[in-house]
Design an enzyme around this catalytic site. Sequence first.
Site, PDB file in Angstrom:
ATOM      1  N   GLU A 197     -10.568   6.951   4.341  1.00  0.00           N
ATOM      2  CA  GLU A 197      -9.516   6.448   5.223  1.00  0.00           C
ATOM      3  C   GLU A 197      -9.602   7.035   6.626  1.00  0.00           C
ATOM      4  O   GLU A 197     -10.683   7.246   7.150  1.00  0.00           O
ATOM      5  CB  GLU A 197      -8.142   6.677   4.574  1.00  0.00           C
ATOM      6  CG  GLU A 197      -8.082   5.980   3.204  1.00  0.00           C
ATOM      7  CD  GLU A 197      -6.670   5.846   2.658  1.00  0.00           C
ATOM      8  OE1 GLU A 197      -5.789   5.368   3.377  1.00  0.00           O
ATOM      9  OE2 GLU A 197      -6.471   6.202   1.474  1.00  0.00           O
ATOM     10  N   ASP A 212       0.851  -1.188   0.000  1.00  0.00           N
ATOM     11  CA  ASP A 212       0.000   0.000   0.000  1.00  0.00           C
ATOM     12  C   ASP A 212       0.896   1.251   0.000  1.00  0.00           C
ATOM     13  O   ASP A 212       2.098   1.180   0.243  1.00  0.00           O
ATOM     14  CB  ASP A 212      -0.950  -0.017   1.203  1.00  0.00           C
ATOM     15  CG  ASP A 212      -2.194   0.830   0.953  1.00  0.00           C
ATOM     16  OD1 ASP A 212      -2.162   1.689   0.047  1.00  0.00           O
ATOM     17  OD2 ASP A 212      -3.209   0.644   1.659  1.00  0.00           O
TER      18      ASP A 212
HETATM   19  C1  BGC Z   1      -5.168   3.111   0.403  1.00  0.00           C
HETATM   20  C2  BGC Z   1      -5.384   2.094  -0.678  1.00  0.00           C
HETATM   21  C3  BGC Z   1      -5.250   2.733  -2.033  1.00  0.00           C
HETATM   22  C4  BGC Z   1      -3.921   3.434  -2.128  1.00  0.00           C
HETATM   23  C5  BGC Z   1      -3.705   4.120  -3.469  1.00  0.00           C
HETATM   24  C6  BGC Z   1      -3.921   3.927   0.180  1.00  0.00           C
HETATM   25  O1  BGC Z   1      -3.847   4.989   1.093  1.00  0.00           O
HETATM   26  O2  BGC Z   1      -5.090   2.452   1.657  1.00  0.00           O
HETATM   27  O3  BGC Z   1      -6.655   1.498  -0.526  1.00  0.00           O
HETATM   28  O4  BGC Z   1      -5.397   1.760  -3.019  1.00  0.00           O
HETATM   29  O5  BGC Z   1      -3.834   4.414  -1.124  1.00  0.00           O
HETATM   30  O6  BGC Z   1      -4.440   5.270  -3.573  1.00  0.00           O
HETATM   31  C1  BGC Z   2      -3.377   9.929  -2.008  1.00  0.00           C
HETATM   32  C2  BGC Z   2      -4.175   8.687  -1.756  1.00  0.00           C
HETATM   33  C3  BGC Z   2      -3.494   7.904  -0.726  1.00  0.00           C
HETATM   34  C4  BGC Z   2      -3.238   8.748   0.511  1.00  0.00           C
HETATM   35  C5  BGC Z   2      -2.474   7.987   1.530  1.00  0.00           C
HETATM   36  C6  BGC Z   2      -3.194  10.703  -0.733  1.00  0.00           C
HETATM   37  O1  BGC Z   2      -2.465  11.852  -0.949  1.00  0.00           O
HETATM   38  O2  BGC Z   2      -4.021  10.714  -2.952  1.00  0.00           O
HETATM   39  O3  BGC Z   2      -4.325   7.920  -2.905  1.00  0.00           O
HETATM   40  O4  BGC Z   2      -4.293   6.821  -0.428  1.00  0.00           O
HETATM   41  O5  BGC Z   2      -2.558   9.924   0.200  1.00  0.00           O
HETATM   42  O6  BGC Z   2      -2.143   8.780   2.638  1.00  0.00           O
END
Ligand code: BGC
Ligand code: BGC
Length: 565
Positions: free
Chosen positions: A486, A294
Amino acid sequence: MKFVTLKIFLFFLFIVSLKAQIYLDPNATVEERVDDLISRMTLEEKVGQMTQAGRSFLNSENDIRDYFLGSLLSGGGSSPNPNTAESWANMYDSYQNQALSTRLKIPLIYGIDAVHGHNNVKDAVIFPHNIGLGATRNPDLIRNAAEVTAVEVAATGIDWTFAPCIAVPRDEKWGRTYEGFGETPELAELAAVAAIYGYQGDSLNEQKTIAACAKHFIGDGGTTGGIDQGNTEISEEELRAIHLPGYLKAIEAGVGTVMASYSSWNGQKLHGHYYLLTTLLKEELGFDGFIVSDWAGIDQLPGDYKNDIKESINAGVDMVMVPDRYVEFITFLKELVNENQVSIERIDDAVKRILKIKFELGLFENPLTDRSLLNLVGSQEHRNIARECVRESIVILQKKDNVLPLRKENQKIALIGKGADDIGLQCGGWTIYWQGGLGDITEGTTLLEAVKKNTDHSNVIFSENGEDLSDTDIAVIVIAEEPYAEFEGFKEDLTIPDSDVELVKKAKEAGLKTVVILYSGRPMIINPILQYSDAVVAAWLPGTEADGIADILFGDFQPKGLLPH
Ligand code: BGC
Ligand code: BGC
C-alpha cells in the site's frame, strides 16, 4: 380418539414448522431461502449481517453472538498464535460457533487477503504477486494458482478472499503496482476471468472453492501521480475504457463480491459514490453480489461517523469493513433506519445480497472447517504449480551472447546480494505480515538453494556483498526491492539504488560475467547497471519457489514472459 386427534394436530404443527423453515432447507432455491430468512430477521440481526469486524478488534468473542455479526476478517498479518494452518482452522471454528449460537444460526462469512497464495498463513505456498502472473499471459496458470489458493484457504475454514485485485496501475510510483496484473485493461480482463474461476470454481458450494472479491472499484490504479488512495482525474470515457473492462469480465465470471476503492474519482470518494456503486455497478452492469467497503474506508467520507455510514450505505455499500468501531457502527446504522435516513428497503437489499452469497457458499450446511484439506497446505503438489508460475513469469530484459544458460558443470557461480538467499525479499508485501518481512519468514526455496540443486555445491559460492570473487566465472547478482504494501511502497524515484549498482560493477571489475536478477514489484529504471551487466532478468516478486528461476537460468525451460508494463 382424542389422543389420535392430538397426535395428528402435533404432526401437522411439525410439518408447518418445517415448511416455515425454508431457509434451512438445502433443496429450496437460494432465492426462496433468502426471502424466508429475511422475513424472520429483526433490524438488529439485519444490521449485524452488514457488519464486518476485524478479528483483532473483537472486545470479546461473544460479541459475534451478541451483535449478530455477519462477517469477520483478518487484516494483513492478523494471525492466530501459533501461526499454523491448524490453529487457523481452530480459530475459525470457534468464531463460527459463536455465530451458530444465535437465534437464527446465520453463519459468518470470514474474509482474508489471500492475494498470492494464502499469504498470512505460515508455510502456505506463496505465488508470484499479480504483476508476475500478468507477465505469464497464461490464463490457465493464473486459474491454477487461484485454485490452489482456494484449497489452502478453504483448508483453514476461511470462505472468502479479497482477491483478485484487477487494478490497472498507470503510474508505477504507486506502491500497489504489483497487485495489478499489468497496465492494460486487456490484462485485467484476462486475469479477472481466470482468477475468479480459479477461486470460485463452477460452484461456490464445493468444499474447495471460496468467494472472490474484485477490487478496488474503480480507478484505484489511475490516481494522479500514483498516489495511494488518491484522486483519479479522468473523463468518464477514459474511466470506462481503462478501469472498467476488468469488472465487466469479473461480473460475467460470476464474482461474488466487489470492494470499493479508497480512491476518489474527480474529487468524490468512491465509498460514497452512488453513481458508480449503484447506477453503474449494480444497475447498469447487473452485479448481483455484494459490495464490501475497504478497511475503515467509509471513515474517510466528509462529516462525522454517522454521516459516513449514511452516505456509504445509501451509495450502495452492502457490508462495511469497519473494522474496529463495530459497536458504534451498529448503533448508528440502527438509528439511521429508525430516523428514515436509510430506508429499510436499502437494508433489505444489502442483507439479501450478503445472504445470497452465504447460501451459495453452502455455509448453512457446512459452516465448520473441512479438516481433510489441511494436509494440502504448502504441499509439494501446490509448490510445483507456483514454480511453473515463476518460470513463466520470467522476462529477459537484456542478454549478451553466451551468458545464459548457466552451465551445470565447469562453471563457478557466485551468488551476490542478500536477495539471493532471503525468502522475505522474494515474496514482497502481503506475506505473513501486512508489509511483508525479511529472512526466513516462511517455508520456501531461495535462489541460492535452487541454484545448488542444479550443479555441484562446490561450484557455488554466496557472497552477500560481492567480496572475494576470485576463482569464480560468473556472478548472479540479485537486486531486490525491500518489501512493502500500500502507501508505504510509494516511490518517487524508481532507479536502481547506487549500492546495488556497486555490486554489479564490483563483479564486472573482478572480470566476471554478470547476470542481474531483479526482484521488484514494478518496472525499475535499470540504465545505471546496463554497462556492467551481461544479462538482466526481471523475476518480479516470485514468492517461495525460486526453482522456477533456476529452471530458466540453467536452460531447462525457454523464457516466455512478456512485460506487463
Ligand atoms: C486494502 C485492501 C485489503 C484490506 C483488508 C485495505 O487496506 O486496501 O486491499 O483487502 O485492507 O486487509
Ligand atoms: C491491516 C491491513 C490493512 C491496513 C490498512 C493494517 O493494519 O493489517 O490489512 O489493509 O491496516 O491501513
